[in-house]
Enzyme design. Structure first.
Site, PDB file in Angstrom:
ATOM      1  N   ASP A   2     101.925 -77.059  15.616  1.00 57.72           N
ATOM      2  CA  ASP A   2     101.293 -76.449  14.874  1.00 57.72           C
ATOM      3  C   ASP A   2     100.710 -74.954  15.407  1.00 57.72           C
ATOM      4  OD1 ASP A   2     101.520 -77.986  11.790  1.00 57.72           O
ATOM      5  OD2 ASP A   2     100.630 -79.212  13.741  1.00 57.72           O
ATOM      6  N   GLU A   7      85.620 -74.343  11.648  1.00 57.93           N
ATOM      7  CA  GLU A   7      85.448 -73.250  11.392  1.00 57.93           C
ATOM      8  C   GLU A   7      84.808 -73.712  10.150  1.00 57.93           C
ATOM      9  OE1 GLU A   7      88.466 -75.385  10.928  1.00 57.93           O
ATOM     10  OE2 GLU A   7      90.010 -74.325  12.398  1.00 57.93           O
ATOM     11  N   THR A  54      91.709 -79.304   0.486  1.00 60.91           N
ATOM     12  CA  THR A  54      93.114 -79.879   0.924  1.00 60.91           C
ATOM     13  C   THR A  54      94.042 -79.271   1.041  1.00 60.91           C
ATOM     14  OG1 THR A  54      93.984 -78.996  -1.212  1.00 60.91           O
ATOM     15  CG2 THR A  54      91.981 -81.813  -1.063  1.00 60.91           C
ATOM     16  N   SER A  85      88.188 -74.655  -0.151  1.00 55.21           N
ATOM     17  CA  SER A  85      87.021 -75.687  -0.439  1.00 55.21           C
ATOM     18  C   SER A  85      85.902 -74.855  -0.990  1.00 55.21           C
ATOM     19  CB  SER A  85      85.938 -75.728   0.660  1.00 55.21           C
ATOM     20  OG  SER A  85      86.455 -74.962   1.533  1.00 55.21           O
ATOM     21  N   ASP A 131     100.139 -84.750   8.210  1.00 55.76           N
ATOM     22  CA  ASP A 131     101.697 -84.060   9.380  1.00 55.76           C
ATOM     23  C   ASP A 131     102.596 -86.311   8.815  1.00 55.76           C
ATOM     24  OD1 ASP A 131     100.828 -81.870  10.339  1.00 55.76           O
ATOM     25  OD2 ASP A 131      98.947 -82.717  11.222  1.00 55.76           O
TER      26      ASP A 131
END
Length: 680
Positions: free
Chosen positions: A308, A349, A376, A382, A520
């Protein structure tokens, strides 16, 4: 990585000290391993143990001289004990860690929440999966679980050895907590995820003690090879008396046993269990819990590494740095919309957007009738539904689809604005209100120092790196170029990770994956090596076959090296073992046949003084080489990036040639010493 290296050195020193302190128990363990049920697991050493009993009985029966017979018996017994001792030493390295883990879970109590709203104080081992417990400052977490309410600083030193506290928070990928760790601040509510006796600590204790260690495929294959070689030489030795009788040579049974032990690969047979256990221990010293030896070994064969971007390649602390409007939209309107869409966003964030908007003058709060929309992985957006409007923020393509679905039109200037932000390595986050796109939020992250060099090191090992990110194509390309990865997947969803892993595996490659979130888990389970973060969700930790106790995603780079080191160590010691068997042949064969067949004297290239001295010298060397190689088996052969051909050539030159030369020199020296002190 520096902290991890220091931790590894510290734990390694502690392990060595523990072994020294527990030398007596380790020796007792080596003796206990003489039990038949244990010896049959190692065919090579089982044959040596059977040979020991045979020579003892033969000596008692008077079939050979007492001095020679008992000397051979004693040396064979020591050989078996040294082989068992190597395994016992490797196992003892985990006992100190297991003891500290047991202390971490002793006498834990829990404050269980009752359906009526009250609390009940009970022993932690009475908790059941799904129970809710309250933990406050200075209290110990009673069981494994997920934080469902609150956030807290937690001391995980009992598990990780790291004294610095870590932050755990509900609703994030860092919500997992472990029983026995200590809450240092605030108050949290934890949902229990593990049944009594099956907690993370319970499984970890079992793993570090080696009771659940399964042999790896390569270890099984090598074990089969050694068993076949042992059986072959056993048949050869059994037929020797018949051959000897045909040429007028009588070979007593003690000499036959000595010949057999020198022919079979006793060195690698004695060290093989220790090598497998040591691989898991080296991973543990790096603060990585490997659920099996196979996981460590497969890491050494990995072809593709999926990482990632956030938290692995970058620091993962993306912060809002700018609001940029499109088509004359008021900056105040963009700031207000971004603030409202982020008020219920628990991510770093989201919090940074709220902070930046307020710093620039936006102070409006959400009306009471607001309905917040959570982010999601599928929608990739969002926001909030207000009584008079709908506000969303999210990935560029997701927001474009949202606006179009509302009957709006994507402004012409959006693409250029997104490209400008992405070209700087920042992530563009689009904000929309109903049918109108208002502008873009720039989220900036920083590439980790030294990550490019680490990827270059992996490339030298033949491992291809693939960055996975939810960023758009332009941002992903910019970050990938700066980080030095070989490939990247932009705008990735959980299904994309899983599909990429399966595609790589379908082409015959071994794949490693790093992850910490519930999304994940499928990819971690599918990957050949799945490294889950200890700070992550329980689902991720259950899916992976390794857990990084430091929660450092870049740790997989070190795990690949540990896996390759284990493979190289086993290969090097196998090469050495088989090579030094060649030297032992020249010590034993002349001793058997030279007296009756003078031409066999030509094989006595070592000019050993007598047949009895030759046999004892070879057996003594055979016994002593096992403990001499124990430190190398536990520490591992020094590893540096190289191709498979280069590693093979190096093994052959160092351990192949060395495996032939060392026994010649050592056996000759032992022979000279025996001749000087014994009448052989």
């Amino acid at each position: 990585m520096h902290r991890s290296a220091h931790s590894a050195e510290t734990q390694g020193a502690q392990a060595e000290a523990a072994v020294a302190r527990h030398c007596g128990p380790t020796l007792r363990s080596a003796i206990a391993k003489l039990a038949p049920q244990h010896m049959v697991k190692n065919p090579v050493m089982a044959v040596v143990w059977l040979g020991t009993l045979t020579t003892a009985l033969a000596t008692l029966a008077g079939w050979t001289s007492a001095g020679f017979g008992w000397a051979v018996t004693a040396i064979l017994l020591v050989t078996v004990l040294f082989g068992n001792y190597a395994e016992a030493v490797a196992e003892s390295r985990g006992r100190g860690q297991a003891a500290s883990l047991r202390r971490a879970r002793q006498d834990l109590v829990a404050r269980r929440l009752l359906p009526s709203g009250g609390e009940q104080t009970i022993a932690a081992n009475e908790l059941k999966q799904g129970d809710l417990v309250v933990v406050e400052s200075e209290q110990l977490v009673p069981a494994d679980g997920e934080i469902v309410e609150g956030l807290a600083a937690i001391n995980e030193a009992a598990v990780t050895g790291e004294s610095a506290p870590v932050l755990r928070e509900a609703g994030t990928d860092r919500s997992g907590v472990i029983g026995g760790t200590k809450v240092l601040s605030d108050r949290i509510v934890v949902r229990v995820t593990a049944e009594p006796g099956n907690s993370f600590l319970d499984r970890m204790i079992a793993l570090v003690e080696g009771s659940n260690r399964q042999k790896t495929p390569n270890e099984v294959a090598l074990g089969i090879l050694l068993a076949v070689m042992t059986l072959t030489f056993l048949i050869v030795v059994i037929t020797l008396p018949v051959i000897g009788a045909a040429v007028g040579v009588h070979i007593n049974i003690v000499l036959l046993v000595a010949l057999l032990v020198c022919l079979i690969p006793t060195t690698i047979g004695g060290l093989l269990p220790a090598i497998g256990i040591a691989g898991m221990n080296r991973a543990l010293q790096a603060n990585v819990l490997a659920k099996s030896g196979k996981a460590v070994e497969v890491a050494g064969d990995v072809d593709v590494l999926l990482l990632d971007k956030t938290g692995t390649i970058t620091y993962g602390d993306r912060q809002a740095t700018a609001f940029q409007t499109v088509n004359g939209v008021s900056p105040a309107l963009l700031r207000e919309a971004a603030l409202l869409a982020s008020l219920a966003d628990p991510t770093p964030e989201g919090k940074s957007i709220v902070k930046l908007a307020r710093e620039q003058g936006a102070h409006q709060g959400a009306p009471a009738q607001s309905a917040f929309i959570e982010f999601t992985a599928q929608t990739r957006m969002s926001g909030v539904d207000l009584p008079d409007r709908r506000i969303r923020k999210g990935a560029v393509d997701a927001m474009e689809q949202f606006v179009k679905s509302q009957g709006g039109i994507v402004p012409a200037g959006l693409g250029a604005l997104v490209r400008d932000i992405a070209s700087t390595g920042a992530t563009p986050l689009v904000v929309a209100q109903d049918q109108q796109i208002l502008g873009v939020i720039a989220l900036s992250d920083v590439i980790k120092h030294g990550i490019k060099e680490r990827f270059s090191r992996l490339r030298e090992m033949g491992v291809r790196t693939v960055m996975i990110t939810g960023d758009n194509e332009l941002t992903a390309a910019s970050i990938a170029a700066e980080a030095g990865v070989d490939d990247y997947i932009a705008q990735a969803r959980p299904e994309d990770k899983l599909a990429r892993i399966r595609a790589e595996q379908a082409e015959g490659r071994l794949v490693a994956m790093v992850g910490d979130g519930t999304n994940d888990a499928p990819a971690l389970a599918q990957a050949d090596v799945g490294l889950a973060m200890n700070s992550g969700t329980q689902a991720a930790k259950e899916a992976g076959n390794m857990v990084d106790l430091d929660s450092d995603p870049a740790k997989l780079l070190a795990i690949v090296e540990i896996g390759k080191q284990q493979l190289i160590t086993r290969g090097a010691l196998t090469t050495f073992s088989l090579a030094n068997d060649v030297s032992k042949y020249f010590a034993i064969l002349p001793a058997v046949f030279a007296a009756a067949i003078p031409s066999m004297e030509a094989l006595n290239v070592m000019q050993l003084s007598s047949p009895a001295s030759a046999v004892l010298a070879a057996l003594i060397f055979n016994a002593l080489i096992i403990p001499a190689l124990i430190p190398l088996a536990l520490r591992g052969v020094h590893f540096k990036p190289a191709t498979a051909n280069q590693l093979l050539l190096g093994n052959m030159l160092v351990y192949g040639v060395g495996g032939v030369v060392v026994p010649f020199v050592a056996i000759k020296l032992i022979d000279m010493g025996l001749t000087a002190v014994l009448p052989l």
